[in-house]
Design an enzyme around this catalytic site. Structure first.
Site, PDB file in Angstrom:
ATOM      1  N   TYR A   1      73.023  17.119 -12.763  1.00  0.00           N
ATOM      2  CA  TYR A   1      72.534  15.765 -12.259  1.00  0.00           C
ATOM      3  C   TYR A   1      73.425  15.279 -11.278  1.00  0.00           C
ATOM      4  O   TYR A   1      73.170  14.360 -10.542  1.00  0.00           O
ATOM      5  CB  TYR A   1      72.709  14.849 -13.707  1.00  0.00           C
ATOM      6  CG  TYR A   1      74.137  15.257 -14.477  1.00  0.00           C
ATOM      7  CD1 TYR A   1      75.061  14.792 -14.086  1.00  0.00           C
ATOM      8  CD2 TYR A   1      73.748  15.941 -15.536  1.00  0.00           C
ATOM      9  CE1 TYR A   1      76.306  15.194 -15.055  1.00  0.00           C
ATOM     10  CE2 TYR A   1      74.860  16.372 -16.555  1.00  0.00           C
ATOM     11  CZ  TYR A   1      76.119  16.102 -16.026  1.00  0.00           C
ATOM     12  OH  TYR A   1      77.401  16.547 -17.031  1.00  0.00           O
TER      13      TYR A   1
ATOM     14  N   GLY B   1      71.986  14.288  -7.652  1.00  0.00           N
ATOM     15  CA  GLY B   1      71.533  13.144  -7.305  1.00  0.00           C
ATOM     16  C   GLY B   1      71.960  11.750  -7.749  1.00  0.00           C
ATOM     17  O   GLY B   1      71.565  10.918  -7.741  1.00  0.00           O
ATOM     18  N   HIS B   2      73.181  12.029  -8.467  1.00  0.00           N
ATOM     19  CA  HIS B   2      73.838  11.006  -9.126  1.00  0.00           C
ATOM     20  C   HIS B   2      75.230  10.951  -8.825  1.00  0.00           C
ATOM     21  O   HIS B   2      76.118  11.324  -9.928  1.00  0.00           O
ATOM     22  CB  HIS B   2      73.528  10.803 -10.580  1.00  0.00           C
ATOM     23  CG  HIS B   2      73.635   9.590 -11.386  1.00  0.00           C
ATOM     24  ND1 HIS B   2      74.942   9.235 -11.948  1.00  0.00           N
ATOM     25  CD2 HIS B   2      72.822   8.523 -11.437  1.00  0.00           C
ATOM     26  CE1 HIS B   2      74.671   8.001 -12.384  1.00  0.00           C
ATOM     27  NE2 HIS B   2      73.524   7.624 -12.106  1.00  0.00           N
ATOM     28  N   PHE B   3      75.748  10.622  -8.017  1.00  0.00           N
ATOM     29  CA  PHE B   3      75.467  10.350  -6.553  1.00  0.00           C
ATOM     30  C   PHE B   3      75.832  11.157  -5.756  1.00  0.00           C
ATOM     31  O   PHE B   3      76.832  11.629  -5.573  1.00  0.00           O
ATOM     32  CB  PHE B   3      75.916   8.927  -6.334  1.00  0.00           C
ATOM     33  CG  PHE B   3      75.373   7.650  -7.574  1.00  0.00           C
ATOM     34  CD1 PHE B   3      73.986   7.347  -7.471  1.00  0.00           C
ATOM     35  CD2 PHE B   3      76.094   7.428  -8.307  1.00  0.00           C
ATOM     36  CE1 PHE B   3      73.554   6.460  -8.429  1.00  0.00           C
ATOM     37  CE2 PHE B   3      75.690   6.382  -9.248  1.00  0.00           C
ATOM     38  CZ  PHE B   3      74.483   5.926  -9.339  1.00  0.00           C
TER      39      PHE B   3
ATOM     40  N   VAL C   1      79.031  10.741 -10.490  1.00  0.00           N
ATOM     41  CA  VAL C   1      79.169  10.113 -11.641  1.00  0.00           C
ATOM     42  C   VAL C   1      78.075  10.766 -12.655  1.00  0.00           C
ATOM     43  O   VAL C   1      77.138  10.970 -12.404  1.00  0.00           O
ATOM     44  CB  VAL C   1      79.158   8.545 -11.555  1.00  0.00           C
ATOM     45  CG1 VAL C   1      79.188   7.921 -12.674  1.00  0.00           C
ATOM     46  CG2 VAL C   1      80.235   8.169 -10.396  1.00  0.00           C
TER      47      VAL C   1
END
Length: 151
Positions: free
Chosen positions: A49, A52-54, A59
């Protein structure tokens, strides 16, 4: 009442149907039958993840922190009920009073103490916290139940 020092990754794989990339508990400690457990998640920059986050400020998504707490509760339920996961599945039912207090980042070790606050008619209610280095990152109350696995 049974107390076990550590629940290994192999046992977690036997007790939960989740697999990478959605298995969010690496091991567990301090299991007390029907009462409490602490899940451990080593947060890695390789977790899927983070790109894409971030991208410039990685995070762990708060919803995944709550899911990690729920998986920790499912391990506690599975052991307490001595559930046969070939025939039983544990379902997350709801979450209340979730609060996010600090970001969880790559390199953090997430410690997730979870305790049963009530158990009635097959529904377990839990209270859990997510901590890094003893600092609370998130907390929530949540519930789960078990059911026969559908073929």
């Amino acid at each position: 009442m049974t107390e076990q020092a550590e629940i290994t990754p192999d046992e977690i794989l036997r007790r939960l149907p989740h697999r990478f990339p959605f298995l969010l508990v690496d091991r567990a400690v301090d299991y007390v039958e029907g009462q409490s457990i602490t899940g451990i998640k080593c947060v890695s920059a390789a977790d899927p993840y983070f790109p894409g986050h971030f991208p410039d400020n990685p995070v762990m998504p708060g919803v995944l922190v709550i899911e990690a707490l729920a998986q920790t509760g499912a391990i506690l339920m599975s052991k307490t009920l001595n559930a046969d996961i070939a025939n039983t599945v544990i379902y997350f039912m709801g979450v209340e009073n979730a609060r996010f207090r600090r970001p969880v980042r790559p390199g953090d070790v997430l410690e997730m103490p979870v305790q049963v606050v009530a158990s009635r008619r097959g529904v377990f209610k839990f209270k859990g916290e997510a901590r890094v280095n003893g600092v609370r990152c998130a907390d929530a109350e949540f519930s789960a139940t078990s059911a026969q696995r559908q073929a």
